[in-house]
Design a protein around this motif. Structure first.
Motif, mmCIF file in Angstrom:
data_model
loop_
_atom_site.group_PDB
_atom_site.id
_atom_site.type_symbol
_atom_site.label_atom_id
_atom_site.label_comp_id
_atom_site.label_asym_id
_atom_site.label_seq_id
_atom_site.Cartn_x
_atom_site.Cartn_y
_atom_site.Cartn_z
ATOM 1 N N LEU A 88 7.114 0.923 -8.475
ATOM 2 C CA LEU A 88 6.867 1.672 -7.275
ATOM 3 C C LEU A 88 5.223 1.819 -6.999
ATOM 4 N N ASP A 89 4.989 2.093 -5.745
ATOM 5 C CA ASP A 89 3.536 2.037 -5.501
ATOM 6 C C ASP A 89 3.053 3.324 -5.869
ATOM 7 N N ALA A 91 -0.116 4.546 -5.607
ATOM 8 C CA ALA A 91 -0.960 5.322 -4.429
ATOM 9 C C ALA A 91 -0.111 5.945 -3.381
ATOM 10 N N LEU A 92 1.370 5.627 -3.498
ATOM 11 C CA LEU A 92 1.723 6.344 -2.395
ATOM 12 C C LEU A 92 2.797 7.599 -2.809
ATOM 13 N N SER A 93 3.364 8.399 -1.880
ATOM 14 C CA SER A 93 4.026 9.504 -2.339
ATOM 15 C C SER A 93 5.094 9.208 -2.659
ATOM 16 N N ASP A 96 7.046 8.504 0.597
ATOM 17 C CA ASP A 96 6.672 7.223 1.028
ATOM 18 C C ASP A 96 7.399 5.944 0.181
ATOM 19 N N GLU A 99 11.081 6.041 1.239
ATOM 20 C CA GLU A 99 11.253 5.523 2.639
ATOM 21 C C GLU A 99 11.041 4.135 2.871
#
Lengths: 302, 300
Positions: A88-89, A91-93, A96, A99
């Motif tokens: 998963l990313d 830097a993102l929440s 996010d 989503e």
């Protein structure tokens, strides 16, 4: 129970290396299936082929009635995958991340919010939704990885070493979720793990070695076929144990006597009632099965 | 459309949240402006003065306007491409850290994924380069302002079009990259080399005949020329108004690539727009086709 995964005569080579050789096995719907093997045994190659990330050289794969050769989209909707390393990313929440992954399956807007609510309740991460994924602990990340894999309500959950490096509390939480999905949602769980106590919880086990199936069966069948039993004897004198003429191992306060089967153990105990006053019989463990089948231990293979 | 929108939103957010990537993209045009003013300003000034007939007196404001127009057009010509590359490295990073695998195990169509990277890169590039253009316009108000409203609008149009071009070129090149090392290598090559081949660092007019013919085949040449024309047209008109001979002004336009030639024929502004637009469409088509072929190959 009907078959949900059928793999027949699967072959995959990388140059001269035969990663998977004539591999065939079946996974039943709703079962917890454990796929074991040391690193390089061919587990990840098989999973990558199932998930359409790798092209097979030959063989047939049918997942929930869909032939991999006749279209991968239906298969992709049926599989949820938790990779060994989180993808998963950072830097993102958490919100996010989930989503954007839900959108990949066409789940957006209210449908996404409803699914997110279900998953955050099941995996207990409502309080993490606004947190940056990269700043979560290993256990918290793993919960979100599982939520990502379940976002589109797959029929099969593929878990590639899901609990490696996690604390006991998070491991327990993850296993509770696996049982919940299996029992209440009849989800098929396809698991690879290095923890043999986890493999012993499976309904069916396939042991892979050098890209080939070395052994398969239920944990009980494998233990019966590939290991003997142990009688752990307490409060005994070593001379008496020696007189049994059986291999044994001395521990701090007991003797661990190896026997070929539970029947043999019973016969020995009945013949020596004076010696066996305080004892217990245990079956061999999955570690012993693995060692016996492959000649390797999983930790050694790493 | 919802899928494309959500994926694009993810890509844009990742770019702006990656402080390294965002900061590098943002400061590149600003650093270029400072470097150009510091090191090239006087060189450009001397070159212009040498082209004006000795009998004519020309104000400092006009000379500063000329120098400023050339600096600004050069910076924007380079930035639209380098910023696009920087922003589009997200696509490569996704491959390098395994995230791409997480995206492609889903049934999302490959062209949706590739378009989401393209649109996100375009948005980031336009935002940063439009900001750079505003900074450049502020600089020009101090250096020497001769732009009309239509010139300003056309400069924004040029930046938009070059952002499309930069995004398209970076999409096709980045498609073949998959590691952090390759990102660094390509980033360095583009930063160092693109300014030369598009005529931003040295006018194409100063190149040899053969090289001029080669670069006339490249769309970046016309991007630079469009920016030059719209950043310097006002000051050239002012020079004619103050009595500088038209021939001298035309010669000056040639020397800064406001006039570019395709195998001896002067290329009109409208043809430059058409050439760049067609190139963008062709590159986007190639990019989508590459992704579709890759996806087809993987699923066989």
């Amino acid at each position: 129970m009907e078959n949900i995964i059928e793999i027949s005569n699967l072959n995959k080579s990388f140059g001269d290396v035969h990663a998977v050789s004539d591999l065939s096995f079946i996974v039943k719907k709703g079962e917890l299936f454990a796929f074991l093997g040391v690193n390089g045994a061919g587990k990840s190659t098989t999973i990558n082929i199932m998930c359409t990330q790798l092209k097979k050289d030959s063989g047939k794969i049918i997942i929930d009635g869909c032939d991999l050769d006749k279209g991968s989209d239906k298969i992709k909707r049926r599989l949820g995958v938790v990779f060994q390393a989180s993808v998963l990313d950072n830097a993102l929440s958490v919100y996010d991340n989930l989503e954007s992954r839900a959108a990949l399956y066409g789940i957006t807007g209210d449908a996404f919010k409803k699914r997110l609510d279900e998953l955050s309740t099941l995996l207990k991460f409502k309080d993490l939704l606004k947190r940056t994924f990269g700043k979560l602990s290993g256990g918290q990340k793993r919960r979100i990885d599982i939520a990502r894999a379940l976002i589109h309500q797959p029929k099969i959950l593929v878990l590639d070493e899901p609990t490696t490096g996690l604390d006991p509390q998070t491991r327990k939480l993850i296993w509770d979720v696996i049982y919940e999905l299996k029992e209440n949602q009849q989800m098929t769980v396809f698991l690879t793990t290095h923890y043999m106590e986890e493999a012993s919880e499976a309904d069916y086990v396939v042991i892979l070695d050098n890209g080939k199936v070395s052994a398969k069966g239920t944990p009980h069948e494998l233990k019966t076929s590939y290991t003997g039993d142990y009688i752990t004897l307490y409060n005994a004198c070593e001379d008496n144990v020696k007189s049994l003429n059986l291999p044994y191992e001395k521990t701090k306060d007991s003797y661990k006597i190896s026997v070929s089967s539970t029947k043999e153990a019973t016969d020995i105990i009945l013949k020596n009632p004076a010696l066996f006053t305080d004892y217990e019989i245990t079956k061999g463990k999955m570690d012993d099965v693995f060692l016996s089948v492959t000649g390797k231990s999983l930790t050694e293979g790493n | 459309m919802n899928i494309l929108f959500t994926l694009t939103k993810r890509n844009v957010k990742l770019f702006f949240k990656d402080k390294g990537m965002f900061f590098t993209s943002l400061v590149t045009p600003a650093i270029l402006l400072v470097l150009y003013v510091t090191f090239l300003g006087n060189l450009y000034r001397d070159t212009f003065l040498s082209q004006i007939p000795a009998s004519f007196q020309i104000s400092d404001k006009i000379i500063n306007g000329l120098v400023g127009g050339q600096l600004v057009s050069s910076i924007l010509a380079v930035s639209c491409i380098t910023v696009a590359f920087c922003s589009n490295f997200l696509m490569v990073q996704d491959k390098a850290n395994g995230t791409a695998k997480d995206l492609t195990i889903s049934p999302v169509k490959s062209h949706i994924l590739s378009l989401s990277y393209y649109i996100a890169t375009l948005i980031s590039t336009i935002l940063i380069c439009a900001s750079a253009l505003i900074i450049c316009l502020i600089y020009l108000t101090f250096a020497g302002w001769y732009l009309t409203f239509s010139h300003v609008i056309l400069l924004f149009v040029d930046v938009f079009l070059l952002s499309f071009l930069g995004t398209a070129i970076s999409s096709v090149i980045n498609f073949f990259l998959s590691t952090q090392g390759q990102i660094s290598a390509v980033g360095t090559i583009i930063s160092a080399g693109y300014g030369f081949i598009c005529g931003a660092y040295m006018p194409i007019y100063s190149f040899g005949d053969g090289l001029q013919k080669v670069v006339s085949l490249l769309p970046g040449t016309y991007g630079t020329s469009l920016l030059r024309n719209h950043a310097m047209q006002g000051v050239f008109s002012e020079m004619v108004n103050v009595g500088i001979p038209t021939d001298a002004v035309e010669q000056m336009k040639n020397s800064v690539d406001c006039n570019v030639f395709f195998f001896g024929n002067k290329v009109e502004i409208s043809s430059m727009y058409i050439f760049i637009s067609v190139t963008v469409i062709a590159l986007v088509g190639i990019y989508i086709m590459l992704n579709a072929l890759k996806s087809k190959k993987a699923s066989k």
